[in-house]
Design a protein around this motif. Structure first.
Motif, PDB file in Angstrom:
ATOM      1  N   ASP A 125      24.691  78.125  41.719  1.00 24.10           N
ATOM      2  CA  ASP A 125      25.537  77.543  42.805  1.00 24.10           C
ATOM      3  C   ASP A 125      24.960  77.724  44.183  1.00 24.10           C
ATOM      4  O   ASP A 125      24.721  78.850  44.542  1.00 24.10           O
ATOM      5  N   PRO A 126      24.674  76.711  44.865  1.00 24.52           N
ATOM      6  CA  PRO A 126      25.384  75.394  44.612  1.00 24.52           C
ATOM      7  C   PRO A 126      23.945  74.336  44.103  1.00 24.52           C
ATOM      8  O   PRO A 126      23.973  73.017  44.098  1.00 24.52           O
ATOM      9  N   TRP A 127      22.918  75.039  43.654  1.00 25.27           N
ATOM     10  CA  TRP A 127      21.710  74.442  43.237  1.00 25.27           C
ATOM     11  C   TRP A 127      21.676  73.944  41.901  1.00 25.27           C
ATOM     12  O   TRP A 127      21.898  75.159  40.871  1.00 25.27           O
ATOM     13  N   PHE A 128      21.211  72.761  41.428  1.00 25.38           N
ATOM     14  CA  PHE A 128      20.896  72.580  40.351  1.00 25.38           C
ATOM     15  C   PHE A 128      19.505  71.937  40.009  1.00 25.38           C
ATOM     16  O   PHE A 128      19.009  71.302  40.647  1.00 25.38           O
ATOM     17  N   LEU A 129      18.794  72.542  38.842  1.00 22.38           N
ATOM     18  CA  LEU A 129      17.630  72.263  38.767  1.00 22.38           C
ATOM     19  C   LEU A 129      17.274  71.917  37.311  1.00 22.38           C
ATOM     20  O   LEU A 129      17.287  72.729  36.249  1.00 22.38           O
ATOM     21  N   ASP A 130      16.902  70.758  37.283  1.00 22.48           N
ATOM     22  CA  ASP A 130      16.358  70.267  35.931  1.00 22.48           C
ATOM     23  C   ASP A 130      14.850  70.423  35.924  1.00 22.48           C
ATOM     24  O   ASP A 130      14.303  69.527  36.375  1.00 22.48           O
ATOM     25  N   VAL A 135      32.234  72.232  32.630  1.00 19.36           N
ATOM     26  CA  VAL A 135      31.754  70.965  33.242  1.00 19.36           C
ATOM     27  C   VAL A 135      30.182  71.074  32.956  1.00 19.36           C
ATOM     28  O   VAL A 135      29.500  72.082  32.979  1.00 19.36           O
ATOM     29  N   PRO A 136      29.658  69.990  32.568  1.00 15.56           N
ATOM     30  CA  PRO A 136      28.429  69.855  32.000  1.00 15.56           C
ATOM     31  C   PRO A 136      27.410  70.320  33.153  1.00 15.56           C
ATOM     32  O   PRO A 136      27.838  69.765  34.442  1.00 15.56           O
ATOM     33  N   LEU A 137      26.544  71.041  32.934  1.00 12.79           N
ATOM     34  CA  LEU A 137      25.392  71.784  33.765  1.00 12.79           C
ATOM     35  C   LEU A 137      25.080  70.610  35.147  1.00 12.79           C
ATOM     36  O   LEU A 137      25.181  71.004  36.065  1.00 12.79           O
ATOM     37  N   GLY A 138      24.827  69.533  34.493  1.00 11.67           N
ATOM     38  CA  GLY A 138      24.348  68.532  35.505  1.00 11.67           C
ATOM     39  C   GLY A 138      25.279  67.873  36.365  1.00 11.67           C
ATOM     40  O   GLY A 138      24.807  67.263  37.383  1.00 11.67           O
ATOM     41  N   GLU A 139      26.451  68.095  36.163  1.00  8.49           N
ATOM     42  CA  GLU A 139      27.505  67.808  37.068  1.00  8.49           C
ATOM     43  C   GLU A 139      28.079  68.966  37.817  1.00  8.49           C
ATOM     44  O   GLU A 139      28.841  68.292  38.809  1.00  8.49           O
ATOM     45  N   ARG A 140      27.545  69.958  37.996  1.00  8.44           N
ATOM     46  CA  ARG A 140      28.319  70.978  38.630  1.00  8.44           C
ATOM     47  C   ARG A 140      27.879  70.844  40.151  1.00  8.44           C
ATOM     48  O   ARG A 140      28.649  71.287  40.954  1.00  8.44           O
ATOM     49  N   SER A 141      26.875  70.350  40.298  1.00  7.94           N
ATOM     50  CA  SER A 141      26.417  70.184  41.897  1.00  7.94           C
ATOM     51  C   SER A 141      27.191  69.156  42.500  1.00  7.94           C
ATOM     52  O   SER A 141      27.685  69.148  43.637  1.00  7.94           O
ATOM     53  N   ARG A 142      27.534  68.054  41.655  1.00  9.73           N
ATOM     54  CA  ARG A 142      28.442  67.135  42.271  1.00  9.73           C
ATOM     55  C   ARG A 142      29.681  67.675  42.292  1.00  9.73           C
ATOM     56  O   ARG A 142      30.275  67.006  43.423  1.00  9.73           O
ATOM     57  N   VAL A 143      30.188  68.617  41.445  1.00 11.00           N
ATOM     58  CA  VAL A 143      31.618  69.072  41.540  1.00 11.00           C
ATOM     59  C   VAL A 143      31.747  69.799  43.126  1.00 11.00           C
ATOM     60  O   VAL A 143      32.542  69.785  44.024  1.00 11.00           O
ATOM     61  N   GLN A 144      30.723  70.651  43.250  1.00 10.23           N
ATOM     62  CA  GLN A 144      30.458  71.298  44.637  1.00 10.23           C
ATOM     63  C   GLN A 144      30.383  70.425  45.620  1.00 10.23           C
ATOM     64  O   GLN A 144      30.978  70.662  46.630  1.00 10.23           O
ATOM     65  N   ARG A 145      29.708  69.390  45.575  1.00  8.91           N
ATOM     66  CA  ARG A 145      29.547  68.420  46.579  1.00  8.91           C
ATOM     67  C   ARG A 145      31.042  67.757  46.957  1.00  8.91           C
ATOM     68  O   ARG A 145      31.405  67.601  47.974  1.00  8.91           O
ATOM     69  N   LEU A 146      31.802  67.457  45.895  1.00  2.00           N
ATOM     70  CA  LEU A 146      33.055  66.799  45.862  1.00  2.00           C
ATOM     71  C   LEU A 146      34.074  67.771  46.602  1.00  2.00           C
ATOM     72  O   LEU A 146      34.845  67.440  47.651  1.00  2.00           O
ATOM     73  N   VAL A 147      33.693  69.112  46.399  1.00  2.00           N
ATOM     74  CA  VAL A 147      34.717  70.088  47.121  1.00  2.00           C
ATOM     75  C   VAL A 147      34.339  70.091  48.622  1.00  2.00           C
ATOM     76  O   VAL A 147      35.183  70.319  49.299  1.00  2.00           O
ATOM     77  N   SER A 148      33.163  70.045  48.778  1.00  2.00           N
ATOM     78  CA  SER A 148      32.427  70.420  50.187  1.00  2.00           C
ATOM     79  C   SER A 148      33.284  69.281  50.954  1.00  2.00           C
ATOM     80  O   SER A 148      33.604  69.438  51.994  1.00  2.00           O
ATOM     81  N   GLU A 149      32.950  67.932  50.452  1.00  5.18           N
ATOM     82  CA  GLU A 149      33.613  66.955  51.272  1.00  5.18           C
ATOM     83  C   GLU A 149      35.004  67.016  51.347  1.00  5.18           C
ATOM     84  O   GLU A 149      35.562  66.444  52.315  1.00  5.18           O
ATOM     85  N   GLU A 150      35.725  67.083  50.331  1.00  2.00           N
ATOM     86  CA  GLU A 150      37.149  67.304  50.308  1.00  2.00           C
ATOM     87  C   GLU A 150      37.780  68.314  51.242  1.00  2.00           C
ATOM     88  O   GLU A 150      38.563  67.738  51.957  1.00  2.00           O
ATOM     89  N   ASN A 151      36.942  69.410  51.232  1.00  2.00           N
ATOM     90  CA  ASN A 151      37.446  70.543  52.209  1.00  2.00           C
ATOM     91  C   ASN A 151      37.043  69.874  53.715  1.00  2.00           C
ATOM     92  O   ASN A 151      37.716  70.328  54.557  1.00  2.00           O
ATOM     93  N   ALA A 152      35.824  69.285  54.173  1.00  5.66           N
ATOM     94  CA  ALA A 152      35.652  68.556  55.400  1.00  5.66           C
ATOM     95  C   ALA A 152      36.715  68.024  55.586  1.00  5.66           C
ATOM     96  O   ALA A 152      37.170  68.082  56.788  1.00  5.66           O
ATOM     97  N   ASP A 153      37.170  66.810  54.765  1.00  2.71           N
ATOM     98  CA  ASP A 153      38.173  66.044  55.145  1.00  2.71           C
ATOM     99  C   ASP A 153      39.585  66.822  55.503  1.00  2.71           C
ATOM    100  O   ASP A 153      40.302  66.411  56.259  1.00  2.71           O
ATOM    101  N   ARG A 154      39.928  67.805  54.560  1.00  3.47           N
ATOM    102  CA  ARG A 154      41.072  68.390  54.687  1.00  3.47           C
ATOM    103  C   ARG A 154      41.264  68.987  55.960  1.00  3.47           C
ATOM    104  O   ARG A 154      42.205  69.254  56.721  1.00  3.47           O
TER     105      ARG A 154
END
Lengths: 690, 205
Positions: free
Chosen positions: A252-257, B138-157
């Protein structure tokens, strides 16, 4: 294992009786059979209960068996149950006892041995036991363990492969408390553990493959990870080298493939755990290095980490591929900020010092730096520079150059900037000029200080004449000719954004627009706001209407725009008042097409002339025209040059014959609809009056 | 009895006349709650988001401290002693171009966030923001996306709370607005969503 156990001998306390049975069997062969029921045996290094031994010397070689119901060994082995050691062919001399093909059966916490082969040799005089064990298949592994146990300690040589990591780590044999749960993976280990010295030493070559792990919240996890490396332990702590070649990981928050990012190498020197002051246990390392994909390197020296933060250390970074490293490392950290949708390119290196958990100094250099905002708000191309900052002193001079840039669609650059970063601020050392189109914006003096009350800005600068033709073209607006220039004596920054003191002069349509009270807020935010007031002085309507292509109107236009508020570049509020000036009226004519377009745009506006009559004339003289709009939200409250008691108002008052008068009937006008109609008139074919 | 009530009335008038009257402009809690509910429902009901949870009927508000019968008398007295110009209607402005923009942004993000709110990867934190709770599913490859969504949502809030305070010319109300929203996000969350209770423990609706 406790050292110094063997040489002092078995200072055992025999707790139970020692019944001794020695029998001489009847028959052809003579020999010795000895059975010892020792009961309990307590020693510094072990505690055995239900201990029994059986010795049989019938043939040429003696055989013996040792059994124990329970045995406590030092950690990590711990409790052992149902131990049974069989030696079918012992080699006994005065000095040594050896058994090359012993079999050992036992079970412990998470493991079981079933007649596992064992080769041992006890040199009683030296107090040493040599042993060699083909790995008995524990944890699905294979290989061999050999070693030497004696008074100074233990030396174990390992050469193992295929160890099932979840089983191994779940057995309790590995004295590690991992913050993650390992779900899959195999490991191999080759090397030596030696406890004979003053400090236990170890040097192990490790390899793992197919490693899956995760912490409870899934914030630190990996799938299919393959790595190989070396761990050595000495007086200074652990030396770790590892190279991760396959799989994917999320820290967290980095993903590395790794298949996409390339291999990651890590090396850490003198890694030690240290007790924290308030945040529990931390760690320290003399140095550490991580390289990513062969293009990015992070190095640290004098590292101390406590709780969840780096307490102390010098960090250096270097990357030749910001396009890759930026996406992998920077983008996740910048999510939700202005730079959260940016793509980077170029090279950078630098260092930062951390002390007492805070960044104390930074030095960074870059070249070929590019930055592109996905939302098209800004861009930077081919920048180079070096900055230095220190939190307690004036840092050396910083400078940067930018080959080209773009702000909100406006091309800018090239420019260079010399400045000095202060502990809480920035001071321009030389005047800055940023070319924009054929003009530009500049600052002769700029000093930013961030205090407890917020940022303070000292500024002197201006806008050097900018061609409106190129400006409007760049912004995709109707093309105007003219120039924009201005002097900005001061700039203020507070909670309501950036306030620009001074006047901006727009020379356009042979007249002037003087802008003042400029305030900018959230320029790159979700809803950029711009507030400005303007005084409009004698614009030439002929040029204005030609530029807008709405039909021809001759005459001049003056007036004011007060409290104009643009949100996301759309007017939300203003008091607009424009009219032909009383003085120096000049020639005032309005074309038939302009009247028709005014009618089309106005909706509620009607020409007072019959359509058939209009066709005869191309243009009409007028005495005055004017338009006032008080905009609030989407509603514009309109009035003209004359307001009539019936609620209508005159927009164009005719003069001479034929007299034309354009009357508005609808005071409340929907502003977006008005703009749409204006666009439609501009883009559509000229209307034809029937 | 009559003498007693007369004495009481005189006491009230004397008290009111001699008191140093300070007018406070209180945070319009009810209006803020109503505004928050409208905005939260609007965001949560964005296409693709699950239907909102129907909360139980709120209890009728009751007055505390002063008996209802006494209130008109005190008000009558104060009306004549204090200039009514200082009185302010408890209202909250929640319309501004910036607020509308940020609401649009949050509405368009809502369908992307909803699956992760449903499976408990993220939840409504007690401070009015969203927070990652458990990414294990959450699939490993999606977790950064979830963190990005959370960061962007919190910036909006963050922008939403600040802009509502700013639209009312009361930047100091930002924290109260955020606290109101924090409560309403949880109240309006569909069943199955996760939220933090007052002690910071995660609970599922």
């Amino acid at each position: 294992m406790k050292r110094g156990a063997g040489r002092r001998g078995l200072r055992a306390l025999v707790l139970a009786s020692l019944p001794l049975f020695a029998t001489v069997p009847a028959g052809a062969e003579t020999g010795l059979r000895l059975e010892l029921d020792i009961g309990s045996l307590v020693h510094e290094a072990f505690d055995a209960r239900g201990l029994r031994a059986h010795l049989s010397w019938v043939g040429p070689e003696p055989r013996f068996e040792v059994q124990a119901d329970r045995l406590h060994l030092p950690e990590p082995v711990g409790r052992v149950e149902a131990l049974h050691l069989r030696c079918p062919r012992a080699e006994v001399t005065a000095r040594r006892l050896a058994c090359p093909d012993a079999r050992l059966t036992a079970r412990g916490d998470g493991w079981r041995l079933d007649a596992a082969a064992l080769d041992f040799d006890w040199d009683r005089e030296a107090g040493l036991v040599r042993f060699s064990v083909p790995w008995p298949g524990l944890f699905r592994g294979r290989g061999r363990v050999s070693g030497l146990a004696g008074a100074p300690g233990l030396r174990v040589d390992l050469d193992l492969a295929g160890l099932d990591l979840p089983m191994l780590l779940g057995s309790g044999l590995v004295p590690l408390e991992l913050p993650v749960a390992v779900q899959a993976g195999t490991a191999g280990v080759a090397g030596r553990i030696d406890t004979r010295g003053r400090v236990p030493a170890a040097q192990l070559d490790l390899s793992v493959s197919g490693l899956d792990f995760s912490d409870p919240a899934g914030l630190h996890a990996a799938e299919g990870l393959s790595a190989s490396g070396r761990v050595a332990h000495g007086p200074a702590g652990y030396e770790v080298q590892a190279r991760f070649t396959e799989g994917a990981a999320f820290f967290d928050p980095w993903f590395l493939d790794l298949a996409e990012a390339g291999p990651v190498s890590v090396s850490i020197s003198s890694l030690q755990t240290v007790p924290g002051v308030a945040d529990g246990v931390g760690w320290s390392a003399a140095s550490g290095e991580m390289t990513l994909g062969g293009h990015t390197r992070l190095q640290g020296t004098g590292l101390q980490h406590r709780g969840d933060r780096l307490e102390q250390g010098e960090i250096e970074w270097q990357t030749g591929r910001l396009d890759l490293a930026g996406g992998l490392l920077a983008e996740p950290m910048l999510a939700g900020t202005v730079l959260g949708r940016s793509r980077f390119e170029g090279e950078t290196h630098g260092r930062l010092s951390v002390s007492q958990g805070r960044v104390r100094a930074v030095e960074a250099s870059w070249q070929g730096l590019g930055l592109n905002d996905d939302l098209g708000r800004f861009a930077l191309r081919d920048s180079a520079g070096r900055i230095a900052w220190s939190d307690d002193a004036l840092a050396p001079e910083s400078h940067l150059t930018v080959a080209a840039g773009e702000v909100l669609g406006l091309p800018a650059g090239p420019f260079q900037m010399h400045f000095q970063l202060e502990p809480r601020g920035l001071r321009l050392l030389e005047p800055l000029f940023v070319p924009v189109l054929d003009g530009g914006a500049g600052a002769d003096h700029f000093h930013l200080r961030v205090g407890p009350e917020g940022p303070e800005v000292e500024f002197e600068g201006g806008i050097r004449a900018l061609s409106l033709e190129r400006l409007t073209e760049a912004l995709g607006w109707p093309r105007f000719t003219g120039r924009l220039a201005g002097i900005i004596p001061r700039v203020f920054y507070d909670v309501d954004g950036l306030r620009v003191d001074g006047l901006l002069l727009v020379q356009v349509f042979d007249g002037e627009i003087v802008l003042s009270g400029l305030r900018i807020r959230n320029l790159f935010g979700i809803a950029p706001e711009l507030e400005v007031s303007a005084e409009v002085r004698r614009l030439e309507l002929d040029l204005l209407t030609s530029a807008l292509d709405v039909g021809r109107v001759e005459g001049r236009l003056s007036g004011r725009v007060e409290d104009l508020l643009l949100v996301d570049w759309v007017p939300q509020r203003m008091r607009l008042s424009l009219a032909t000036p009383e003085e120096d009226p000049g020639r005032r004519r309005i074309s038939q097409r302009a009247v028709e377009n005014l009618t089309a745009v106005g909706g509620g506006v009607q020409g007072r002339l019959a359509a058939t009559f209009l066709r005869v004339f191309d243009a009409f003289a007028y005495r005055r025209l004017g338009f006032n709009c008080e905009l609030e939200g989407d509603v514009c409250l309109v009035s003209g040059v004359v307001d009539h008691p019936d609620g209508t108002f005159t927009l164009v008052e005719g003069g001479g014959l034929p007299q034309i008068e354009v009357i508005g009937h609808n005071r409340r006008v929907d502003w977006p609809e008005l703009v749409r109609r204006l666009d439609a008139v501009r883009e559509g074919p000229p209307p034809v009056v029937q | 009895m009559r003498a007693l009530s007369r004495m009481f009335a005189v006491l009230v008038v004397v008290l009111a006349a001699s008191a140093c009257v300070t007018i406070h402009i209180y945070f319009p809690a009810a209006a803020a709650e109503e505004a928050a509910r409208t905005i939260v429902r609007d965001v949560l009901e964005a296409p693709g988001a699950p239907p909102p949870f129907e909360p139980d009927a709120a209890p009728e508000p009751t007055s505390r401290g002063i008996t209802p019968l006494l209130m008109p008398a005190v008000a009558w007295g104060l009306d004549r002693l204090v200039a009514p110009a200082s009185a302010q209607a408890p209202d909250l402005r929640v319309e501004s171009p910036a607020i509308n923009r940020v609401r649009t942004s949050m509405r368009s993000r809502s369908p992307e966030l909803a699956p992760y709110l449903r499976n408990g990867a993220i939840g409504f934190a007690r401070d009015g923001f969203v927070e990652v709770r458990d990414l294990s599913d959450v699939p490993l490859g999606e977790r950064s996306r979830v963190q990005r969504l959370v960061s962007e949502e919190n910036a909006d809030r963050r922008t939403l709370y600040r802009e509502i305070a700013r639209a009312n010319d009361r930047p100091d109300w930002e924290d109260r607005i955020r606290e109101t929203f924090a409560r309403v996000w949880v109240e309006e969350a569909p069943a199955g969503y996760w939220y933090q209770d007052a002690d910071g423990n995660w609970r599922q609706k």
